[in-house]
Write a protein that holds these residues in place. Structure first.
Motif, PDB file in Angstrom:
ATOM      1  N   ASN A 134       0.824  -1.198   0.000  1.00 24.91           N
ATOM      2  CA  ASN A 134       0.000   0.000   0.000  1.00 24.91           C
ATOM      3  C   ASN A 134       0.868   1.263   0.000  1.00 24.91           C
ATOM      4  O   ASN A 134       0.535   2.263  -0.649  1.00 24.91           O
ATOM      5  CB  ASN A 134      -0.921  -0.013   1.231  1.00 24.91           C
ATOM      6  CG  ASN A 134      -1.900   1.126   1.243  1.00 24.91           C
ATOM      7  OD1 ASN A 134      -2.791   1.187   0.403  1.00 24.91           O
ATOM      8  ND2 ASN A 134      -1.740   2.051   2.179  1.00 24.91           N
ATOM      9  N   ASN A 135       1.980   1.241   0.740  1.00 23.12           N
ATOM     10  CA  ASN A 135       2.852   2.415   0.797  1.00 23.12           C
ATOM     11  C   ASN A 135       3.501   2.697  -0.559  1.00 23.12           C
ATOM     12  O   ASN A 135       3.732   3.864  -0.922  1.00 23.12           O
ATOM     13  CB  ASN A 135       3.929   2.242   1.877  1.00 23.12           C
ATOM     14  CG  ASN A 135       4.801   1.012   1.690  1.00 23.12           C
ATOM     15  OD1 ASN A 135       4.563   0.181   0.822  1.00 23.12           O
ATOM     16  ND2 ASN A 135       5.820   0.884   2.531  1.00 23.12           N
ATOM     17  N   LEU A 136       3.781   1.655  -1.322  1.00 27.24           N
ATOM     18  CA  LEU A 136       4.412   1.823  -2.623  1.00 27.24           C
ATOM     19  C   LEU A 136       3.412   2.321  -3.665  1.00 27.24           C
ATOM     20  O   LEU A 136       3.703   3.240  -4.428  1.00 27.24           O
ATOM     21  CB  LEU A 136       5.030   0.486  -3.053  1.00 27.24           C
ATOM     22  CG  LEU A 136       5.931   0.444  -4.283  1.00 27.24           C
ATOM     23  CD1 LEU A 136       7.061   1.466  -4.179  1.00 27.24           C
ATOM     24  CD2 LEU A 136       6.500  -0.957  -4.473  1.00 27.24           C
ATOM     25  N   TYR A 137       2.220   1.716  -3.710  1.00 31.79           N
ATOM     26  CA  TYR A 137       1.197   2.171  -4.645  1.00 31.79           C
ATOM     27  C   TYR A 137       0.821   3.638  -4.407  1.00 31.79           C
ATOM     28  O   TYR A 137       0.557   4.388  -5.355  1.00 31.79           O
ATOM     29  CB  TYR A 137      -0.061   1.308  -4.530  1.00 31.79           C
ATOM     30  CG  TYR A 137       0.119  -0.143  -4.901  1.00 31.79           C
ATOM     31  CD1 TYR A 137       0.839  -0.520  -6.035  1.00 31.79           C
ATOM     32  CD2 TYR A 137      -0.442  -1.159  -4.129  1.00 31.79           C
ATOM     33  CE1 TYR A 137       1.005  -1.851  -6.393  1.00 31.79           C
ATOM     34  CE2 TYR A 137      -0.289  -2.499  -4.467  1.00 31.79           C
ATOM     35  CZ  TYR A 137       0.433  -2.843  -5.594  1.00 31.79           C
ATOM     36  OH  TYR A 137       0.587  -4.156  -5.931  1.00 31.79           O
ATOM     37  N   SER A 138       0.809   4.046  -3.155  1.00 33.24           N
ATOM     38  CA  SER A 138       0.394   5.412  -2.818  1.00 33.24           C
ATOM     39  C   SER A 138       1.334   6.478  -3.372  1.00 33.24           C
ATOM     40  O   SER A 138       0.958   7.654  -3.454  1.00 33.24           O
ATOM     41  CB  SER A 138       0.281   5.572  -1.300  1.00 33.24           C
ATOM     42  OG  SER A 138      -0.740   4.742  -0.773  1.00 33.24           O
ATOM     43  N   LEU A 139       2.525   6.092  -3.776  1.00 36.19           N
ATOM     44  CA  LEU A 139       3.456   7.073  -4.357  1.00 36.19           C
ATOM     45  C   LEU A 139       2.952   7.629  -5.674  1.00 36.19           C
ATOM     46  O   LEU A 139       3.392   8.698  -6.121  1.00 36.19           O
ATOM     47  CB  LEU A 139       4.830   6.430  -4.551  1.00 36.19           C
ATOM     48  CG  LEU A 139       5.555   5.979  -3.265  1.00 36.19           C
ATOM     49  CD1 LEU A 139       6.911   5.382  -3.618  1.00 36.19           C
ATOM     50  CD2 LEU A 139       5.710   7.126  -2.292  1.00 36.19           C
ATOM     51  N   ALA A 140       2.018   6.910  -6.331  1.00 42.47           N
ATOM     52  CA  ALA A 140       1.433   7.433  -7.568  1.00 42.47           C
ATOM     53  C   ALA A 140       0.697   8.749  -7.323  1.00 42.47           C
ATOM     54  O   ALA A 140       0.474   9.524  -8.264  1.00 42.47           O
ATOM     55  CB  ALA A 140       0.474   6.399  -8.169  1.00 42.47           C
ATOM     56  N   LEU A 141       0.340   9.008  -6.080  1.00 42.80           N
ATOM     57  CA  LEU A 141      -0.368  10.235  -5.719  1.00 42.80           C
ATOM     58  C   LEU A 141       0.579  11.383  -5.424  1.00 42.80           C
ATOM     59  O   LEU A 141       0.135  12.500  -5.138  1.00 42.80           O
ATOM     60  CB  LEU A 141      -1.257   9.984  -4.497  1.00 42.80           C
ATOM     61  CG  LEU A 141      -2.238   8.812  -4.612  1.00 42.80           C
ATOM     62  CD1 LEU A 141      -2.884   8.523  -3.265  1.00 42.80           C
ATOM     63  CD2 LEU A 141      -3.293   9.097  -5.678  1.00 42.80           C
ATOM     64  N   CYS A 142       1.886  11.118  -5.460  1.00 43.67           N
ATOM     65  CA  CYS A 142       2.885  12.115  -5.065  1.00 43.67           C
ATOM     66  C   CYS A 142       3.653  12.728  -6.236  1.00 43.67           C
ATOM     67  O   CYS A 142       4.451  13.634  -6.027  1.00 43.67           O
ATOM     68  CB  CYS A 142       3.890  11.493  -4.085  1.00 43.67           C
ATOM     69  SG  CYS A 142       3.164  10.870  -2.560  1.00 43.67           S
ATOM     70  N   VAL A 143       3.449  12.194  -7.430  1.00 44.02           N
ATOM     71  CA  VAL A 143       4.226  12.676  -8.578  1.00 44.02           C
ATOM     72  C   VAL A 143       3.707  14.036  -9.023  1.00 44.02           C
ATOM     73  O   VAL A 143       2.507  14.223  -9.163  1.00 44.02           O
ATOM     74  CB  VAL A 143       4.158  11.681  -9.739  1.00 44.02           C
ATOM     75  CG1 VAL A 143       5.033  12.162 -10.905  1.00 44.02           C
ATOM     76  CG2 VAL A 143       4.597  10.293  -9.294  1.00 44.02           C
TER      77      VAL A 143
END
Length: 291
Positions: free
Chosen positions: A282-291
């Motif tokens: 979940n922590n890795l997938y959530s990085l898509a929201l940070c770009v």
């Protein structure tokens, strides 16, 4: 003299055909922690994750040794040679604190961190603005590791893992729970507690742990400190945890409302990713929201 490590991903979800696919419109989202190097390949136009790799290795005593391991990951993982449209580097580890956006002054960002934590050698202090929650995440990274990764990936896009978690939890409607909800992101020898009540962020804190009882102790203490009802508050668990693990068994003994963090909604995943529990990364997938 450098040491050669036997580098293989602990988890891999990809397709060999990706090496022959045009990925130049895709993003590479990298998460680096103590003893870990993880990434996903993400297609923003299709909102789809196309590949995931998770490398685990024994944490090294010196940053230069960590860098040597990551260099060997680069040498063996051909997918990393792709010319992606964007690369985001995210860091898991180091000290971090949240500052209300209205009170944040970038000129003194180090001071916010050093009010709580002592200054570290080779420390670089950074900050992520989380506008939808009116917060700024101030955190430290190792200068040598930062410089190495920045050069290798030729990117100026950076984030902290907890920034992604805060953004990702808002995709789960339970963050609006009137009785409160606590998200637990459990990683090796540490965990992050994030507390919401009716959509309001009350707390996010990272702590070290050795046993499941450590997690339970800090969880119960946090529930009481925030004034939530132990019998009513919901707790959701994310990270590489299994139902038969000692940590999860201890949580089940003390938490009446215990669930798994759902896979990030509103996105598509390849079939091999669907086979891995969604809460694992979940922590890795959530990085898509940070770009």
């Amino acid at each position: 003299m450098s040491v050669t490590y036997n580098i293989h991903p602990a988890f891999a979800a990809d397709d060999a055909s990706l090496l022959e696919t045009d990925l130049t419109t895709c993003q590479l989202l990298v998460l680096v922690g103590k003893g870990s190097f993880n990434y996903v390949v993400y297609n923003p136009a299709a909102r789809k994750f196309l590949a995931l790799k998770s490398y685990r290795f024994a944490p090294q005593k010196a940053t230069i040794a960590d860098i040597e391991v990551i260099e060997q990951v680069f040498d063996t993982d051909k997918l990393l040679f792709t010319n992606f449209s964007d690369v985001l580097l995210a860091f898991d580890g180091g000290n971090s604190t949240l500052v209300p956006e209205m009170h944040f002054d970038p000129a003194i960002k180090k001071d916010y961190l050093h009010l709580i934590y002592p200054e570290q050698a080779q420390e670089l202090v950074m900050a992520d603005t989380i506008s939808d929650q009116q917060m700024v995440n101030v955190y430290s990274v190792d200068k040598d590791l930062f410089g190495f990764l920045r050069k290798e990936f030729s990117t100026d896009k950076f984030s902290h893992v907890n920034t992604g978690l805060l953004k990702g939890y808002r995709f789960d409607n339970d963050y609006l729970e009137l009785n409160g909800i606590i998200y637990l992101d459990i990683q090796q020898h540490k965990f992050t507690l994030t507390v919401y009540r009716f959509g309001k962020l009350l707390l996010q804190q990272e702590m070290n742990s050795q046993t499941g009882l450590d997690v339970v102790y800090h969880l119960i203490n946090t529930i009481r400190q925030t004034g939530l009802d132990e019998s009513q508050v919901k707790v959701k668990v994310g990270g590489p945890v299994t139902q038969d693990s000692q940590i999860y068994e201890e949580l089940r003994r003390f938490v009446p409302k215990l669930e798994w963090v759902p896979r990030l909604t509103g996105f598509w995943y390849i079939n091999k990713m669907e086979e891995i529990p969604g809460y694992y990364f979940n922590n890795l997938y959530s990085l898509a929201l940070c770009v």
